[in-house]
Design a protein around this motif. Structure first.
Motif, PDB file in Angstrom:
ATOM      1  N   PHE A  93     -79.443 -74.961 -12.059  1.00  0.00           N
ATOM      2  CA  PHE A  93     -78.534 -75.361 -13.130  1.00  0.00           C
ATOM      3  C   PHE A  93     -78.002 -74.099 -13.802  1.00  0.00           C
ATOM      4  O   PHE A  93     -78.633 -73.039 -13.763  1.00  0.00           O
ATOM      5  CB  PHE A  93     -79.286 -76.210 -14.167  1.00  0.00           C
ATOM      6  CG  PHE A  93     -79.735 -77.548 -13.646  1.00  0.00           C
ATOM      7  CD1 PHE A  93     -78.932 -78.668 -13.812  1.00  0.00           C
ATOM      8  CD2 PHE A  93     -80.941 -77.692 -12.959  1.00  0.00           C
ATOM      9  CE1 PHE A  93     -79.329 -79.905 -13.319  1.00  0.00           C
ATOM     10  CE2 PHE A  93     -81.345 -78.926 -12.462  1.00  0.00           C
ATOM     11  CZ  PHE A  93     -80.533 -80.033 -12.645  1.00  0.00           C
ATOM     12  N   LEU A  94     -76.856 -74.226 -14.453  1.00  0.00           N
ATOM     13  CA  LEU A  94     -76.352 -73.106 -15.259  1.00  0.00           C
ATOM     14  C   LEU A  94     -75.368 -73.599 -16.307  1.00  0.00           C
ATOM     15  O   LEU A  94     -74.754 -74.666 -16.163  1.00  0.00           O
ATOM     16  CB  LEU A  94     -75.699 -72.055 -14.360  1.00  0.00           C
ATOM     17  CG  LEU A  94     -74.428 -72.443 -13.621  1.00  0.00           C
ATOM     18  CD1 LEU A  94     -73.174 -72.114 -14.443  1.00  0.00           C
ATOM     19  CD2 LEU A  94     -74.367 -71.717 -12.294  1.00  0.00           C
ATOM     20  N   LEU A  95     -75.242 -72.805 -17.350  1.00  0.00           N
ATOM     21  CA  LEU A  95     -74.257 -73.040 -18.417  1.00  0.00           C
ATOM     22  C   LEU A  95     -73.297 -71.864 -18.408  1.00  0.00           C
ATOM     23  O   LEU A  95     -73.725 -70.711 -18.284  1.00  0.00           O
ATOM     24  CB  LEU A  95     -74.965 -73.100 -19.768  1.00  0.00           C
ATOM     25  CG  LEU A  95     -75.859 -74.315 -19.985  1.00  0.00           C
ATOM     26  CD1 LEU A  95     -77.060 -73.937 -20.841  1.00  0.00           C
ATOM     27  CD2 LEU A  95     -75.084 -75.444 -20.636  1.00  0.00           C
ATOM     28  N   THR A  96     -72.016 -72.128 -18.549  1.00  0.00           N
ATOM     29  CA  THR A  96     -71.075 -71.016 -18.625  1.00  0.00           C
ATOM     30  C   THR A  96     -69.852 -71.380 -19.456  1.00  0.00           C
ATOM     31  O   THR A  96     -69.389 -72.520 -19.411  1.00  0.00           O
ATOM     32  CB  THR A  96     -70.630 -70.549 -17.212  1.00  0.00           C
ATOM     33  OG1 THR A  96     -69.761 -69.415 -17.370  1.00  0.00           O
ATOM     34  CG2 THR A  96     -69.900 -71.631 -16.431  1.00  0.00           C
ATOM     35  N   THR A  97     -69.387 -70.415 -20.226  1.00  0.00           N
ATOM     36  CA  THR A  97     -68.125 -70.597 -20.946  1.00  0.00           C
ATOM     37  C   THR A  97     -67.017 -69.788 -20.277  1.00  0.00           C
ATOM     38  O   THR A  97     -65.850 -69.983 -20.581  1.00  0.00           O
ATOM     39  CB  THR A  97     -68.235 -70.111 -22.413  1.00  0.00           C
ATOM     40  OG1 THR A  97     -68.676 -68.760 -22.388  1.00  0.00           O
ATOM     41  CG2 THR A  97     -69.192 -70.959 -23.209  1.00  0.00           C
ATOM     42  N   THR A  98     -67.379 -68.862 -19.410  1.00  0.00           N
ATOM     43  CA  THR A  98     -66.399 -67.876 -18.929  1.00  0.00           C
ATOM     44  C   THR A  98     -66.142 -67.907 -17.423  1.00  0.00           C
ATOM     45  O   THR A  98     -65.168 -67.312 -16.968  1.00  0.00           O
ATOM     46  CB  THR A  98     -66.902 -66.456 -19.265  1.00  0.00           C
ATOM     47  OG1 THR A  98     -68.237 -66.350 -18.771  1.00  0.00           O
ATOM     48  CG2 THR A  98     -66.856 -66.189 -20.747  1.00  0.00           C
ATOM     49  N   ALA A  99     -67.017 -68.530 -16.657  1.00  0.00           N
ATOM     50  CA  ALA A  99     -66.905 -68.376 -15.208  1.00  0.00           C
ATOM     51  C   ALA A  99     -67.048 -69.707 -14.466  1.00  0.00           C
ATOM     52  O   ALA A  99     -67.549 -69.749 -13.336  1.00  0.00           O
ATOM     53  CB  ALA A  99     -67.950 -67.376 -14.718  1.00  0.00           C
ATOM     54  N   GLU A 100     -66.569 -70.784 -15.079  1.00  0.00           N
ATOM     55  CA  GLU A 100     -66.738 -72.096 -14.442  1.00  0.00           C
ATOM     56  C   GLU A 100     -66.095 -72.124 -13.049  1.00  0.00           C
ATOM     57  O   GLU A 100     -66.699 -72.561 -12.078  1.00  0.00           O
ATOM     58  CB  GLU A 100     -66.127 -73.178 -15.340  1.00  0.00           C
ATOM     59  CG  GLU A 100     -66.325 -74.578 -14.785  1.00  0.00           C
ATOM     60  CD  GLU A 100     -65.803 -75.662 -15.727  1.00  0.00           C
ATOM     61  OE1 GLU A 100     -65.237 -75.326 -16.783  1.00  0.00           O
ATOM     62  OE2 GLU A 100     -65.974 -76.845 -15.388  1.00  0.00           O
ATOM     63  N   ARG A 101     -64.871 -71.633 -12.947  1.00  0.00           N
ATOM     64  CA  ARG A 101     -64.176 -71.692 -11.645  1.00  0.00           C
ATOM     65  C   ARG A 101     -64.887 -70.843 -10.595  1.00  0.00           C
ATOM     66  O   ARG A 101     -64.919 -71.188  -9.420  1.00  0.00           O
ATOM     67  CB  ARG A 101     -62.718 -71.247 -11.786  1.00  0.00           C
ATOM     68  CG  ARG A 101     -61.826 -72.327 -12.414  1.00  0.00           C
ATOM     69  CD  ARG A 101     -60.379 -71.881 -12.499  1.00  0.00           C
ATOM     70  NE  ARG A 101     -60.223 -70.630 -13.230  1.00  0.00           N
ATOM     71  CZ  ARG A 101     -59.902 -69.448 -12.698  1.00  0.00           C
ATOM     72  NH1 ARG A 101     -59.674 -69.333 -11.397  1.00  0.00           N
ATOM     73  NH2 ARG A 101     -59.785 -68.373 -13.443  1.00  0.00           N
ATOM     74  N   PHE A 102     -65.464 -69.737 -11.034  1.00  0.00           N
ATOM     75  CA  PHE A 102     -66.228 -68.874 -10.116  1.00  0.00           C
ATOM     76  C   PHE A 102     -67.364 -69.682  -9.481  1.00  0.00           C
ATOM     77  O   PHE A 102     -67.576 -69.646  -8.258  1.00  0.00           O
ATOM     78  CB  PHE A 102     -66.778 -67.672 -10.892  1.00  0.00           C
ATOM     79  CG  PHE A 102     -67.763 -66.828 -10.147  1.00  0.00           C
ATOM     80  CD1 PHE A 102     -67.344 -65.844  -9.267  1.00  0.00           C
ATOM     81  CD2 PHE A 102     -69.128 -67.023 -10.325  1.00  0.00           C
ATOM     82  CE1 PHE A 102     -68.262 -65.067  -8.570  1.00  0.00           C
ATOM     83  CE2 PHE A 102     -70.052 -66.255  -9.631  1.00  0.00           C
ATOM     84  CZ  PHE A 102     -69.619 -65.270  -8.753  1.00  0.00           C
TER      85      PHE A 102
END
Ligand SMILES: CC(C)(COP(=O)(O)OP(=O)(O)OC[C@H]1O[C@@H](n2cnc3c(N)ncnc32)[C@H](O)[C@@H]1OP(=O)(O)O)[C@@H](O)C(=O)NCCC(=O)NCCS
Length: 145
Positions: A93-102
């Motif tokens: 699992f992960l949370l991201t605000t900056t690299a979702e498309r990555f």
């Protein structure tokens, strides 16, 4: 490119800060393990993983700006996927605000926060460090037995 466990907490913290990622929960006794790529002794890229019995949290992925676009981040993510699977983890699992498309490009999919395993919901990234607006993504990494 050589990926190795990264025990130098101060270097990790400096790189994460330079990349505007949270460092508040990185201290002795923290559940996160780091892996990094060094270039001429300098920490060029880092990733963290918190392992729980069947799930893990991938976090703190950062590449020093002058080393970006060389595949370091992608390689670190693939490394953590294999490492986690080798430790019995079924889903990352992960949370991201900056690299979702990555991460979507690497096969991660959006999932509901309420469906997350309790251990993941209890992590400091989940409870406080990442804003509620963060994308919450998951990928199955278990290899067939
Ligand atoms: C996101 C980050 C780790 C990518 O590092 P990188 O070493 O440049 O990535 P790679 O070279 O492995 O991969 C490059 C690919 O990812 C894409 N990519 C890079 N950063 C991206 C981002 N933030 N969002 C979407 N795609 C991104 C590139 O366009 C490139 O795609 P292509 O191969 O189709 O052209 C780096 O930009 C970074 O450290 N950012 C600041 C910290 C951060 O936001 N970390 C993520 C927190 S979970």
């Amino acid at each position: 490119m050589h990926i190795a466990p990264e025990p130098a907490a101060q270097d990790v913290i400096s790189l994460l800060k330079a990349c505007a990622l949270p460092v508040a929960d990185i201290a002795a006794g923290s559940p996160v393990q780091f892996f990094g790529i060094r270039s001429a002794g300098t920490l060029a890229a880092v990733v963290g993983v918190e392992l729980y019995p069947t799930a893990a949290l991938l976090r703190s992925l950062a590449v020093e700006p002058s080393f970006r676009g060389r595949g370091f981040a992608r390689s670190l993510v693939r490394f953590v996927e294999s490492f986690a699977a080798s430790q019995g983890v079924e889903t990352l699992f992960l949370l991201t605000t900056t690299a979702e498309r990555f991460f979507l490009a690497l096969g991660y999919l959006p999932v509901s926060r309420v469906a997350a395993p309790k251990a993941i919901q209890a992590t400091s990234q989940f409870t406080s460090l990442c804003p509620a607006s963060s994308a919450f993504l998951a990928k199955r990494v278990a290899t067939a037995a």
